[in-house]
Design an enzyme around this catalytic site. Structure first.
Site, PDB file in Angstrom:
ATOM      1  N   GLU A  59      36.289  55.150  42.445  1.00 53.58           N
ATOM      2  CA  GLU A  59      36.339  56.046  40.536  1.00 53.58           C
ATOM      3  C   GLU A  59      35.456  56.065  39.778  1.00 53.58           C
ATOM      4  O   GLU A  59      35.548  57.154  39.216  1.00 53.58           O
ATOM      5  CB  GLU A  59      36.601  54.147  40.074  1.00 53.58           C
ATOM      6  CG  GLU A  59      37.696  53.590  40.358  1.00 53.58           C
ATOM      7  CD  GLU A  59      37.639  53.180  41.835  1.00 53.58           C
ATOM      8  OE1 GLU A  59      36.902  52.639  42.052  1.00 53.58           O
ATOM      9  OE2 GLU A  59      38.444  52.084  42.434  1.00 53.58           O
ATOM     10  N   HIS A 128      41.374  41.258  35.766  1.00 56.65           N
ATOM     11  CA  HIS A 128      42.834  42.568  36.333  1.00 56.65           C
ATOM     12  C   HIS A 128      43.487  42.371  34.997  1.00 56.65           C
ATOM     13  O   HIS A 128      44.339  42.443  35.057  1.00 56.65           O
ATOM     14  CB  HIS A 128      43.411  41.985  37.231  1.00 56.65           C
ATOM     15  CG  HIS A 128      43.224  42.412  38.582  1.00 56.65           C
ATOM     16  ND1 HIS A 128      41.762  42.406  39.056  1.00 56.65           N
ATOM     17  CD2 HIS A 128      43.757  42.793  39.671  1.00 56.65           C
ATOM     18  CE1 HIS A 128      41.300  43.265  40.104  1.00 56.65           C
ATOM     19  NE2 HIS A 128      43.095  43.913  40.322  1.00 56.65           N
TER      20      HIS A 128
END
Lengths: 344, 310
Positions: A59, A128
């Site tokens: 990422e 999350h």
């Protein structure tokens, strides 16, 4: 007009932009998986398999890789199945993409578009189900959108993929099943223009992302059970923020509640409250109230999770509070994610 | 190389005037790497650099006035005074960007190369960085991605053995060799004397041929001696050898790439000392003219502050 679900609108915007501009490509972890990131990249992969890239886990570097590609003419559309992983991309997006056009002053820009999904429910938990919108909106140089409705995400994606500004688009997983009318053509929606999604006269509710939808449901409770007329504003993009639409609304309703999918401290709700206080103070008849997450990370266990997220009921309760009505909201609407059977 | 050396020494001479108000990381000592590599590139190839970017900016063809006016914060600067010493760029000659944050431009270089590959172009990208960056996670991610995607990127590690003042011995495992580590990613990799412009150039020609043939990324590690302190124009001598011993500094001076190159060329009968002196004197005159132009360039007016912001 025909209707589309939220994920279908994303898919359509992606495919149309890829057809219109050969420099648009899609990349991210799992974008070539069967099903394609909740149905958003599947059609693009079918039509343009050479322009849809599954990638290694990186990422941090990948945000920079797409910036480098954009610097030489590409239009990357990056997809993160969970926006929490974008913390790993923050250096690139904040220190490089956001500063490029202003700092390098050479007529180039790096219009990288990053889509990322915000989780909610079924125990998505502390890492999350956060929403990073306020973080990215803090820094000059990025546009940040939190569209809640299919027509809005399509139009904002069209603008993002044809503009010259790096953009972060955060999508609540909980709105993926929503359906509304979406133009078949790629009609651009400008950043910095909010939308009044329900007109009202007694109180203004500003809700970002999922909270725009939840505010609509709160307005229904207020109207049906309490005889209160709430005006609901979906800012659609939080940077730039359409201050005018908010100020005009509070000039009419004289009361403001801000609902957000994230925390209160230094967040989107704080920003809207500050705008109202600085520029609309004379219109307000009561202090602004924020409906946000409690000040803890998200828990997994169902009773705790149920208590964690703002609901139409808690938004309606806040509206009653700013209107100084000492009455409890007793009606109940189903959790927006009730049909979601997990796991992800 | 003489052009870059003279430019940098001129910056050093004017730096104490407090008119160039930008943290400057001098490239003196590093010229052979920048020149040896950039001479193997076409103008349409893309280059990226880090905070110590002056030599690469000039070697890729960036204008002297663009650099000096940038250091003086003037409108004729390559970034119109917005970027400063660590953000030099000139896309018209393929110097896409430089950045002060470690590792950013490694990823950006990989991305540009990936874009060239997507387009079926024979353009390549090169990214210059120091040994310090190789400790960052982004280095691993970038090597891995470049290798997996087989992109035409040349990684050039200009290894001066110091990250600010911290030596390699406390930063990387004993016996660690950066170029061999890069080779572990199935990337063609070599080690070359960074003070020898001819050796660097030959390695760069091999690398660029490899990239243009579609054989994937290439990695060059080139050690050199950093002649100045990390940031600022001072030498170790001026700092009373606070960070490095006098012996280290004296040994480093022997690696001066400009001296080494000119001595070799004279010995090989390619040029004479008189010609070298003449080139140097001509460069001094040119750079002094540029300084005058840069100082005459106006500052941006305050009403420009938000131009380009959105």
């Amino acid at each position: 007009m025909r209707t589309l679900k939220y994920n279908q609108a994303i898919s359509e915007a992606t495919v149309q932009c890829m057809k219109n501009d050969p420099n648009v490509f899609v990349a991210g972890i799992g974008v070539k998986d069967p099903g394609g990131i909740f149905g958003t990249t599947e059609e693009a992969n079918e039509l343009f398999p050479d322009r849809v890239f599954d990638i290694p886990n990186c990422e941090n570097a990948f945000a920079g890789i797409t910036i480098g590609a954009a610097a030489v003419g590409k239009r990357p559309l990056i997809v993160h199945p969970r926006n929490d992983f974008m913390f790993l991309s923050t250096d690139m997006l904040i220190n490089l993409a956001a500063k490029w056009k202003y700092m390098y002053q050479n007529g180039t820009s790096v219009p990288v578009v990053t889509r990322a999904v915000v989780g909610r429910g079924w125990g998505q938990g502390a890492t999350h189900s956060q929403s990073t919108h306020a973080l990215f909106a803090h820094f000059p140089g990025l546009y940040v959108a939190t569209p809640a409705f299919p027509s809005d995400i399509k139009g904002l994606m069209v603008t993002a993929l044809t503009g010259d500004v790096p953009v972060v688009i955060l999508e609540s997983r909980a709105v993926y099943g929503l359906e509304d009318e979406v133009p078949e053509e790629p009609v651009a929606i400008p950043f910095g223009k909010g939308r009044i999604i329900r007109e009202g006269t007694d109180v203004t509710i500003v809700g970002a992302s999922l909270m725009a939808y939840e505010a609509l449901r709160a307005a229904a409770i207020l109207s049906e059970q309490h005889g209160i007329s709430a005006e609901v504003i979906d800012p659609r993009s939080i940077r730039p923020l359409d201050e005018e639409i908010i100020l005009k609304s509070i000039a009419k309703t004289r009361h403001l509640v801000v609902a957000d999918t994230s925390w209160a401290t230094y967040g989107f709700a704080a920003e809207v409250a500050a705008v109202a206080s600085e520029k609309g103070f004379a219109d307000l008849q009561a202090p602004v109230r924020r409906v946000t997450l409690p000040d803890s990370p998200a828990p997994v266990s169902k009773p705790l999770e149920d208590a964690f997220h703002p609901t139409p009921m808690s938004i309606a309760q806040a509206c009653l509070g700013v209107l100084r009505q000492e009455v409890q909201v007793t009606s109940h609407v189903r959790d927006v994610q009730e049909a979601f059977a997990g796991p992800y | 190389m003489i052009r870059i050396r003279v430019a940098e020494e001129t910056v050093g001479r004017y730096y104490p005037e407090q008119e160039m108000r930008t943290p400057t990381h001098f490239s003196i000592g590093q010229e052979a790497i920048s020149v040896g590599v950039c001479q193997a590139l076409e103008q349409t190839d893309a280059a990226f650099s880090g905070h110590r970017c002056h030599a690469e900016y000039l070697a890729k063809g960036g204008s002297l006035l663009g650099m000096f006016a940038e250091l003086y914060g003037r409108v004729d600067g390559c970034c119109k005074g917005r970027g400063g010493s660590v953000h030099l760029n000139d896309p018209s000659v393929g110097m896409i960007a430089s950045s002060a944050i470690l590792g950013e431009m490694i990823a950006a270089g990989v991305g540009a190369a990936w874009a060239f590959k997507m387009d079926g172009s024979d353009r390549v990208a090169v990214t210059f960085f120091g040994d310090g960056v190789t400790e960052e996670g982004i280095m691993h991610e970038s090597l891995n991605f470049a290798s997996v995607m087989n992109v035409p990127v040349l990684f050039v590690c200009a290894n001066n053995g110091l990250s600010t003042n911290t030596p390699l011995s406390v930063r990387q495992p004993r016996g660690h060799q950066i170029w061999k580590w890069a080779a572990g990613y199935n990337i063609a990799s070599e080690h070359v004397d960074g003070s020898d412009v001819f050796a660097v150039h030959k390695a760069a020609l091999r690398a660029v041929a490899h990239l243009r043939a579609g054989k994937g990324p290439y990695f060059i590690e080139a050690p050199y001696y950093r002649t100045r302190v990390h940031v600022g124009y001072e030498t170790d001598e001026m700092k009373n050898y606070l960070f490095r011993s006098k012996e280290t500094v004296e040994a480093g001076k022997a690696l001066d790439p400009v001296l080494k190159a000119t001595r070799k060329m004279i010995a090989d009968g390619i040029c004479t000392q008189a010609e070298v002196d003449e080139w140097t004197a001509a460069m001094v005159r040119e750079v002094e003219d540029v300084v005058v132009q840069a100082k005459a360039s106006p500052f941006p007016t305050v009403d420009q502050l938000l131009v380009g912001a959105y």
